[in-house]
Design a protein around this motif. Structure first.
Motif, PDB file in Angstrom:
ATOM      1  N   ASN A 138       0.804  -1.233   0.000  1.00 39.86           N
ATOM      2  CA  ASN A 138       0.000   0.000   0.000  1.00 39.86           C
ATOM      3  C   ASN A 138       0.829   1.272   0.000  1.00 39.86           C
ATOM      4  N   LYS A 139       1.730   1.375   0.967  1.00 43.23           N
ATOM      5  CA  LYS A 139       2.478   2.635   1.095  1.00 43.23           C
ATOM      6  C   LYS A 139       3.469   2.837  -0.038  1.00 43.23           C
ATOM      7  N   LEU A 140       3.725   1.767  -0.786  1.00 46.68           N
ATOM      8  CA  LEU A 140       4.604   1.898  -1.957  1.00 46.68           C
ATOM      9  C   LEU A 140       3.797   2.265  -3.201  1.00 46.68           C
ATOM     10  N   ASN A 141       2.531   2.684  -2.955  1.00 44.40           N
ATOM     11  CA  ASN A 141       1.719   3.160  -4.065  1.00 44.40           C
ATOM     12  C   ASN A 141       1.352   2.026  -5.027  1.00 44.40           C
ATOM     13  N   GLN A 180      12.160   0.882   2.137  1.00 40.18           N
ATOM     14  CA  GLN A 180      12.004   2.311   1.803  1.00 40.18           C
ATOM     15  C   GLN A 180      11.000   2.935   2.771  1.00 40.18           C
ATOM     16  N   ILE A 181       9.849   2.235   2.931  1.00 41.76           N
ATOM     17  CA  ILE A 181       8.783   2.757   3.796  1.00 41.76           C
ATOM     18  C   ILE A 181       9.248   2.780   5.250  1.00 41.76           C
ATOM     19  N   ARG A 182       9.796   1.644   5.700  1.00 42.93           N
ATOM     20  CA  ARG A 182      10.204   1.570   7.107  1.00 42.93           C
ATOM     21  C   ARG A 182      11.235   2.639   7.449  1.00 42.93           C
ATOM     22  N   THR A 257       8.049   4.449  -8.390  1.00 37.45           N
ATOM     23  CA  THR A 257       9.018   5.376  -9.003  1.00 37.45           C
ATOM     24  C   THR A 257       8.408   5.994 -10.246  1.00 37.45           C
ATOM     25  N   GLU A 258       8.797   7.223 -10.516  1.00 34.30           N
ATOM     26  CA  GLU A 258       8.325   7.917 -11.721  1.00 34.30           C
ATOM     27  C   GLU A 258       9.349   8.976 -12.108  1.00 34.30           C
ATOM     28  N   PRO A 259      10.049   8.899 -13.221  1.00 38.20           N
ATOM     29  CA  PRO A 259      10.019   7.770 -14.154  1.00 38.20           C
ATOM     30  C   PRO A 259      10.728   6.542 -13.587  1.00 38.20           C
ATOM     31  N   SER A 260      10.482   5.393 -14.235  1.00 33.54           N
ATOM     32  CA  SER A 260      11.107   4.137 -13.798  1.00 33.54           C
ATOM     33  C   SER A 260      11.989   3.580 -14.907  1.00 33.54           C
ATOM     34  N   LEU A 261      13.021   2.891 -14.491  1.00 34.40           N
ATOM     35  CA  LEU A 261      13.931   2.247 -15.451  1.00 34.40           C
ATOM     36  C   LEU A 261      14.166   0.807 -15.031  1.00 34.40           C
ATOM     37  N   GLU A 262      14.443  -0.019 -16.004  1.00 36.02           N
ATOM     38  CA  GLU A 262      14.884  -1.372 -15.679  1.00 36.02           C
ATOM     39  C   GLU A 262      16.309  -1.531 -16.185  1.00 36.02           C
ATOM     40  N   LEU A 263      17.071  -2.329 -15.484  1.00 35.99           N
ATOM     41  CA  LEU A 263      18.469  -2.495 -15.866  1.00 35.99           C
ATOM     42  C   LEU A 263      18.732  -3.957 -16.207  1.00 35.99           C
ATOM     43  N   ASP A 264      19.306  -4.169 -17.368  1.00 39.11           N
ATOM     44  CA  ASP A 264      19.673  -5.526 -17.787  1.00 39.11           C
ATOM     45  C   ASP A 264      21.187  -5.631 -17.857  1.00 39.11           C
ATOM     46  N   MET A 265      21.665  -6.860 -17.714  1.00 38.22           N
ATOM     47  CA  MET A 265      23.090  -7.113 -17.938  1.00 38.22           C
ATOM     48  C   MET A 265      23.219  -8.301 -18.865  1.00 38.22           C
ATOM     49  N   GLY A 284      15.123  -2.959 -10.901  1.00 35.28           N
ATOM     50  CA  GLY A 284      14.517  -1.712 -11.343  1.00 35.28           C
ATOM     51  C   GLY A 284      15.006  -0.542 -10.523  1.00 35.28           C
ATOM     52  N   CYS A 285      14.675   0.646 -11.031  1.00 39.06           N
ATOM     53  CA  CYS A 285      15.080   1.853 -10.324  1.00 39.06           C
ATOM     54  C   CYS A 285      14.269   3.027 -10.869  1.00 39.06           C
ATOM     55  N   GLY A 286      14.416   4.146 -10.245  1.00 37.78           N
ATOM     56  CA  GLY A 286      13.706   5.319 -10.741  1.00 37.78           C
ATOM     57  C   GLY A 286      13.677   6.414  -9.695  1.00 37.78           C
ATOM     58  N   MET A 287      12.998   7.507 -10.065  1.00 37.90           N
ATOM     59  CA  MET A 287      12.866   8.612  -9.116  1.00 37.90           C
ATOM     60  C   MET A 287      11.674   8.316  -8.209  1.00 37.90           C
ATOM     61  N   THR A 288      11.869   8.453  -6.931  1.00 36.53           N
ATOM     62  CA  THR A 288      10.827   8.085  -5.961  1.00 36.53           C
ATOM     63  C   THR A 288       9.521   8.854  -6.221  1.00 36.53           C
ATOM     64  N   HIS A 289       8.444   8.116  -6.298  1.00 38.71           N
ATOM     65  CA  HIS A 289       7.127   8.708  -6.571  1.00 38.71           C
ATOM     66  C   HIS A 289       6.720   9.627  -5.408  1.00 38.71           C
ATOM     67  N   PRO A 290       6.174  10.820  -5.734  1.00 38.01           N
ATOM     68  CA  PRO A 290       5.773  11.739  -4.646  1.00 38.01           C
ATOM     69  C   PRO A 290       4.822  11.096  -3.636  1.00 38.01           C
ATOM     70  N   ASN A 291       3.974  10.189  -4.098  1.00 37.17           N
ATOM     71  CA  ASN A 291       3.031   9.542  -3.159  1.00 37.17           C
ATOM     72  C   ASN A 291       3.768   8.725  -2.096  1.00 37.17           C
ATOM     73  N   VAL A 292       4.888   8.113  -2.490  1.00 36.94           N
ATOM     74  CA  VAL A 292       5.658   7.313  -1.527  1.00 36.94           C
ATOM     75  C   VAL A 292       6.225   8.241  -0.457  1.00 36.94           C
ATOM     76  N   LEU A 293       6.758   9.367  -0.906  1.00 32.54           N
ATOM     77  CA  LEU A 293       7.311  10.329   0.067  1.00 32.54           C
ATOM     78  C   LEU A 293       6.208  10.809   1.003  1.00 32.54           C
ATOM     79  N   LYS A 294       5.070  11.153   0.427  1.00 36.36           N
ATOM     80  CA  LYS A 294       3.943  11.629   1.257  1.00 36.36           C
ATOM     81  C   LYS A 294       3.528  10.555   2.265  1.00 36.36           C
ATOM     82  N   ASN A 295       3.453   9.314   1.803  1.00 36.03           N
ATOM     83  CA  ASN A 295       3.054   8.214   2.702  1.00 36.03           C
ATOM     84  C   ASN A 295       4.026   8.045   3.866  1.00 36.03           C
ATOM     85  N   CYS A 296       5.238   8.574   3.701  1.00 29.91           N
ATOM     86  CA  CYS A 296       6.234   8.458   4.775  1.00 29.91           C
ATOM     87  C   CYS A 296       6.364   9.776   5.544  1.00 29.91           C
TER      88      CYS A 296
END
Ligand code: DAH
Length: 339
Positions: A138-141, A180-182, A257-265, A284-296
């Motif tokens: 939930n808190k991870l959106n 991240q949430i904890r 995350t928004e935007p999100s990226l996936e990394l392959d090797m 995966g990786c990306g810029m943390t979604h504002p909702n996640v920050l708000k939830n924390c």
């Protein structure tokens, strides 16, 4: 007396310390010793004879005691000498190789991850594997309808159909993103954390296992950009896996995350694959979604940041050309001793 004389001869030729002990007893034992008995007999003799015999016996006592002591010394010197010649110790001899245990390669790699990211200012944070639906999803959106929540992927501990509040419903965490949430709910930014640990999903084949390891990263601060994310990730992963490892970033989608990226090797480990190898998804990786920050409880207008989550086993498969991820858990020493 001749009796005592023959005892003396026996003492001098005794072959072992035990033989000497036995002879000593035969002569000096308080009850039956030959000398003890002879001394007792003295009392029955007429006085003139008693003195003479007494002196004689005393002489014998001395002679036999000396003989015993002397023989004991000879025998012990002999056995010490034998130690020197028969059981020669060569202290310069090299010992045969000794089997020594070592860390399993997964905890060893986790230690390296902590060290490499630690050098870039990341603190280590760890948390429970039994997690609430609230923190894991939930808190991870992650919306109720997201396929990741599907009971086909998730090990539910409480009945997923039971109507309970999300902080009372438990799962085995499906990713380390719960950290991240904890962490963000209990710490003020700026911070950088790395969170290695076990995660669980209902998956099992050559590149999946129902329990595997991930490491999560999160960095929250001011003016943090996607360029920082790529720089830190590429630096860290090159350090961990090898300078010449080939990466590929793809756009992806993650609710947190928004935007999100996936990394392959690029992976060469499977014989079935072509010579060029095949791209294996690392995480995966990306810029943390504002909702996640708000939830924390963090103001997204003031703070930004990024997060990433990678498997531990897959980079190891690439690093060591391991064809089957399940080999990590079979405990086969022929496999484990190679690393
Ligand atoms: N939690 C995701 C997974 O297990 C991986 C992931 C993707 C973690 C993007 C992240 C992220 O922190 O930003 O598939």
């Amino acid at each position: 007396m001749s009796d005592l004389g023959s005892q003396e001869a026996k003492i001098r030729s005794a072959a072992s310390a035990a033989e000497v002990d036995a002879l000593e007893l035969e002569i000096f034992s308080r009850k039956h010793g030959a000398l003890t008995l002879a001394l007792k007999e003295l009392a029955t003799l007429p006085p003139a004879e008693k003195v003479k015999k007494g002196q004689e016996l005393n002489q014998w006592k001395q002679t036999l005691t000396d003989a015993i002591t002397a023989r004991r010394q000879e025998l012990s010197a002999k056995s010490m000498g034998a130690l020197g010649s028969d059981d020669k110790l060569d202290v310069t001899l090299e010992l045969p190789p000794h089997d020594r245990g070592h860390q399993h390669l997964i905890p060893e790699f986790i230690r390296q991850i902590e060290e490499v990211f630690g050098r870039m200012g990341f603190d280590v944070a760890e948390g429970p594997e039994l997690e609430t639906e609230e923190n894991n999803f939930n808190k991870l959106n992650i919306p109720e309808t997201h396929p990741a929540r599907d009971s086909q992927d998730t090990f539910w501990i409480t009945d997923p159909n039971e109507k309970l509040p999300p902080d009372k419903r438990y799962v085995l965490r499906t990713h380390t993103s719960n950290m991240q949430i904890r962490f963000a709910s209990t710490h003020k930014p700026p911070f950088r954390i790395i969170c290695p640990g076990r995660v669980y999903r209902k998956d099992s084949d050559a590149t999946h296992s129902p329990m595997f390891h991930q490491f999560e990263g999160m960095m929250i601060g001011k003016d943090i950009s996607l360029a920082n994310l790529k720089g830190i990730l590429v630096t860290g992963l090159r350090e961990l896996i090898g300078r010449d490892v080939e990466f590929r970033f793809r756009t992806g989608f993650f609710p947190f995350t928004e935007p999100s990226l996936e990394l392959d090797m690029l992976w060469q480990g499977d014989e079935k694959d072509s010579k060029e190898g095949r791209w294996l998804e690392m995480g995966g990786c990306g810029m943390t979604h504002p909702n996640v920050l708000k939830n924390c409880g963090i103001d997204p207008d003031e703070w930004q940041g990024f997060a990433f989550g990678f498997g531990v086993e897959r980079p190891l498969m690439i690093k060591h050309q391991i064809p089957d991820l399940r080999s990590f858990y079979h405990g086969d020493l022929r496999f484990l001793r190679q690393f």
